[in-house]
Design a protein around this motif. Structure first.
Motif, short mmCIF file in Angstrom:
data_model
loop_
_atom_site.label_atom_id
_atom_site.label_comp_id
_atom_site.label_asym_id
_atom_site.label_seq_id
_atom_site.Cartn_x
_atom_site.Cartn_y
_atom_site.Cartn_z
N GLU A 190 0.70 -1.09 0.17
CA GLU A 190 0.00 -0.12 0.10
C GLU A 190 0.91 1.21 0.01
N LEU A 191 2.03 1.11 0.79
CA LEU A 191 2.94 2.34 0.82
C LEU A 191 3.23 2.61 -0.72
N LYS A 192 3.79 1.49 -1.35
CA LYS A 192 4.26 1.87 -2.74
C LYS A 192 3.11 2.27 -3.62
N GLU A 193 2.00 1.93 -3.47
CA GLU A 193 0.95 2.51 -4.36
C GLU A 193 0.46 3.93 -3.82
N LEU A 194 0.82 4.43 -2.55
CA LEU A 194 0.40 5.68 -2.22
C LEU A 194 1.70 6.62 -2.66
N TRP A 195 2.80 6.21 -2.60
CA TRP A 195 3.69 6.91 -3.11
C TRP A 195 3.82 7.03 -4.56
N GLN A 196 3.48 6.12 -5.44
CA GLN A 196 3.79 6.19 -6.98
C GLN A 196 2.45 6.76 -7.53
N ASP A 197 1.33 6.19 -7.19
CA ASP A 197 0.00 6.42 -7.91
C ASP A 197 -0.97 7.26 -7.11
N GLY A 198 -0.93 7.32 -5.94
CA GLY A 198 -1.54 8.14 -4.87
C GLY A 198 -3.09 7.41 -4.99
N VAL A 199 -4.02 8.12 -4.35
CA VAL A 199 -5.51 7.55 -4.24
C VAL A 199 -6.09 8.86 -4.17
N ASP A 200 -7.36 8.79 -5.16
CA ASP A 200 -8.26 9.99 -4.88
C ASP A 200 -9.03 10.21 -3.70
N TYR A 258 -11.47 13.09 -0.97
CA TYR A 258 -12.02 14.33 -1.07
C TYR A 258 -11.86 15.21 0.36
N ASP A 259 -11.22 16.29 0.05
CA ASP A 259 -10.82 17.22 1.10
C ASP A 259 -12.18 18.12 1.65
N ALA A 260 -12.72 17.54 2.95
CA ALA A 260 -13.88 18.53 3.36
C ALA A 260 -13.61 19.72 3.65
N PHE A 261 -12.38 20.18 3.72
CA PHE A 261 -11.87 21.72 4.17
C PHE A 261 -12.01 22.50 2.93
N THR A 262 -11.38 21.92 1.73
CA THR A 262 -11.40 22.71 0.49
C THR A 262 -12.74 22.29 -0.34
N ARG A 263 -13.47 21.40 -0.07
CA ARG A 263 -14.45 20.84 -0.75
C ARG A 263 -14.05 20.64 -2.14
N GLU A 264 -12.79 19.87 -2.32
CA GLU A 264 -12.41 19.70 -3.64
C GLU A 264 -11.73 18.15 -3.46
N MET A 265 -11.55 17.52 -4.95
CA MET A 265 -10.94 16.08 -4.82
C MET A 265 -9.47 16.51 -5.14
N PHE A 266 -8.56 15.67 -4.78
CA PHE A 266 -7.05 15.92 -4.88
C PHE A 266 -6.44 14.31 -4.79
N LYS A 267 -5.29 14.10 -5.32
CA LYS A 267 -4.67 12.76 -5.38
C LYS A 267 -3.81 12.97 -4.20
N LEU A 268 -4.02 11.99 -3.22
CA LEU A 268 -3.42 11.81 -1.83
C LEU A 268 -2.15 10.86 -2.05
N HIS A 269 -0.91 11.41 -1.59
CA HIS A 269 0.36 10.54 -1.82
C HIS A 269 0.79 10.54 -0.25
N ALA A 270 1.55 9.56 0.14
CA ALA A 270 2.12 9.34 1.42
C ALA A 270 3.40 8.76 1.31
N ALA A 271 4.23 9.28 2.21
CA ALA A 271 5.76 8.69 2.27
C ALA A 271 6.07 8.24 3.85
N LEU A 272 6.76 7.34 4.04
CA LEU A 272 6.98 6.68 5.16
C LEU A 272 8.59 7.41 5.55
N MET A 273 8.52 8.27 6.57
CA MET A 273 9.86 9.01 6.79
C MET A 273 10.59 8.29 7.76
N TRP A 274 10.07 7.80 9.01
CA TRP A 274 10.92 7.35 10.14
C TRP A 274 10.22 6.08 10.80
N THR A 275 11.07 5.28 11.50
CA THR A 275 10.53 4.08 12.18
C THR A 275 10.88 4.53 13.63
N ILE A 276 10.16 4.03 14.72
CA ILE A 276 10.33 4.40 16.09
C ILE A 276 10.22 3.01 16.68
#
Length: 463
Positions: free
Chosen positions: A306-316, A318-336
């Motif tokens: 899932e992290l690979k898909e979120l980094w490369q392709d993202g996922v559609d 909906y942002d309730a604050f701006t009331r717009e659709m956007f492409k969400l990406h994610a990255a794993l920065m650290w481990t604890i």
């Protein structure tokens, strides 16, 4: 709560007003299917009906849905067992017959699960060799590494099995891992108006006084923004941290049962929110009496996918604050993790003279004669060259330390060190303990010294 769960702006007055399938698909992205939308509409209608239905005639404070949610919230906060909540529901249902209270915990959970955020049950080999997951391994009946059966042996009653007594035989998995999909949980953070604004705090907050208050003030965050400018240009993209450790969920240390959760932390939100337990995202729950060790890579497979898909392709999303659709990406920065956990997540050998993660191969270990333990006396090399402790022999190990600090290795250099290490996951019976020690010694004394026990699964994610 219902509107945020379904990600659509709907109003419930006297009747539920549904949007058309075209508008719903536009809100949820182009990859939604009509059948999924119809099922979502049915769940929304049932939840809206339960939300409007009063708990009893004349009650204006609680509806049927709000009462069940409050009761379930109390159960989670107080750590109540399923048996205790079942007895409470049975008592309330029997005492207040006119109230619309479910008679069992099963009926209450059926109502709550319509809010979404379910988890997946993934069968695993009891020896941690593999997951019965994916197209190739989902239908296997035995492990492809150790050939252990996927199922528990049937329970015998009076020297006869359940099937001999005329009961239908039901296979029970030997080990089950609970995986909580990451994409819908990240989408949920933006579907709620209360959290969507907080998810861009790291970019909108203008306090740049040089003090370390949040991970966004660190050099690693700033270096990541320089390397990946397209990712950093959108403040809605999520930065994650990963933590894992084992604990006894029942609080009774004499019990042998333990679980190993893998938790994700979204660092977009402000520090007074991101480190609260309500902001943590549970990714995986692995049962087992022992620590995972190298086998944790087996259980990280769904998350890394899932992290690979979120980094490369993202996922559609909906942002309730701006009331717009956007492409969400994610990255794993650290481990604890603690020091033993460092050996689990990254294959770092934490039990020999090479255990110092700062020095790596530029080490000078010292083994205590009587306790037979390793200690590391190279901490003076990080001081200023003219510091008096560098020349002090009496208070330390009888030597002066004039070395420079160790060189910081890049990701490619670390990958080169562990590139030729091969590890077989699981507890294979043909590998004895003595042979494992010999393999470890061979790794430590090869031409390119390294402290790695294996190539960490995160190297397959992103370099």
């Amino acid at each position: 709560m219902i509107n945020d769960a379904f990600g659509i702006n709907r109003q419930c007055d006297n009747e539920v007003q549904f949007q058309s399938e075209e508008n719903i698909a536009q809100d949820w992205g182009t990859n939604c299917f009509a059948n999924d939308e119809v099922n979502r509409d049915k769940d929304f209608f049932k939840l809206a009906r339960d939300g409007e239905q009063p708990l009893y005639e004349g009650c204006h404070k609680y509806s049927k849905l709000s009462f069940i949610m409050k009761l379930y919230h109390i159960k989670c906060l107080c750590g109540m067992t399923d048996k205790s909540i079942i007895m409470i529901l049975e008592l309330l249902h029997d005492a207040f017959e006119h109230a619309k209270i479910p008679s069992s915990f099963y009926e209450a959970k059926k109502i709550i699960t319509k809010l979404g955020l379910d988890y997946q049950k993934i069968h695993a080999c009891p020896k941690n060799c593999m997951l019965y997951w994916g197209v190739d391994d989902e239908n296997r009946q035995s492990c492809k590494v150790c050939h252990e059966s996927r199922w528990k042996p049937p329970v015998k009653h009076n020297d006869r099995t359940c099937s001999q007594q005329g009961k239908k035989k039901r296979n029970v998995a030997a080990k089950v891992v609970r995986y909580f999909p990451l994409k819908p949980r990240l989408q949920r953070l933006f579907l709620s108006t209360k959290t969507a604004e907080d998810m861009r705090w790291h970019a909108t907050n203008g306090n740049n006084d040089g003090l370390m208050r949040h991970p966004r003030d660190s050099e690693a965050w700033k270096k990541f923004d320089e390397l990946h400018t397209s990712f950093a240009s959108d403040p809605q993209n999520v930065r994650l941290g990963l933590a894992t450790d084992g604990f006894n969920p029942f609080g009774n240390m004499s019990a042998s049962y333990s679980i190993w959760p893998i938790i994700l932390i979204p660092y977009n939100s402000p520090p007074w929110l991101c480190m609260k337990s309500m902001s943590f995202i549970i990714s995986t729950i692995k049962p087992g009496k022992r620590m995972s060790g190298n086998d944790i890579d087996v259980f990280l497979q769904p998350l890394i996918k899932e992290l690979k898909e979120l980094w490369q392709d993202g996922v559609d999303t909906y942002d309730a604050f701006t009331r717009e659709m956007f492409k969400l990406h994610a990255a794993l920065m650290w481990t604890i993790s603690d020091f033993p956990g460092l050996g689990n997540l990254f294959g770092w050998n934490t039990y020999t003279g090479l255990a110092c993660s700062s020095c790596n191969v530029d080490f000078e270990p010292c083994r205590l004669y009587h306790s037979k333990k390793w200690c590391f006396m190279g901490h003076r090399r990080f001081l200023d060259q003219r510091h008096r402790f560098r020349l002090n022999k009496v208070r330390f190990n009888g030597k002066q330390d004039l070395r420079n600090p160790p060189k910081l290795l890049s990701g490619c250099e670390i990958l080169e060190q562990v590139a030729n290490i091969n590890v077989i996951f699981g507890r294979t019976p043909d590998v004895s303990r003595r042979r494992k020690k010999d393999v470890l010694v061979t790794v430590m004394h090869r031409e390119t010294p390294s402290n790695g026990k294996r190539k960490a699964f995160f190297f397959n994610f992103h370099i």
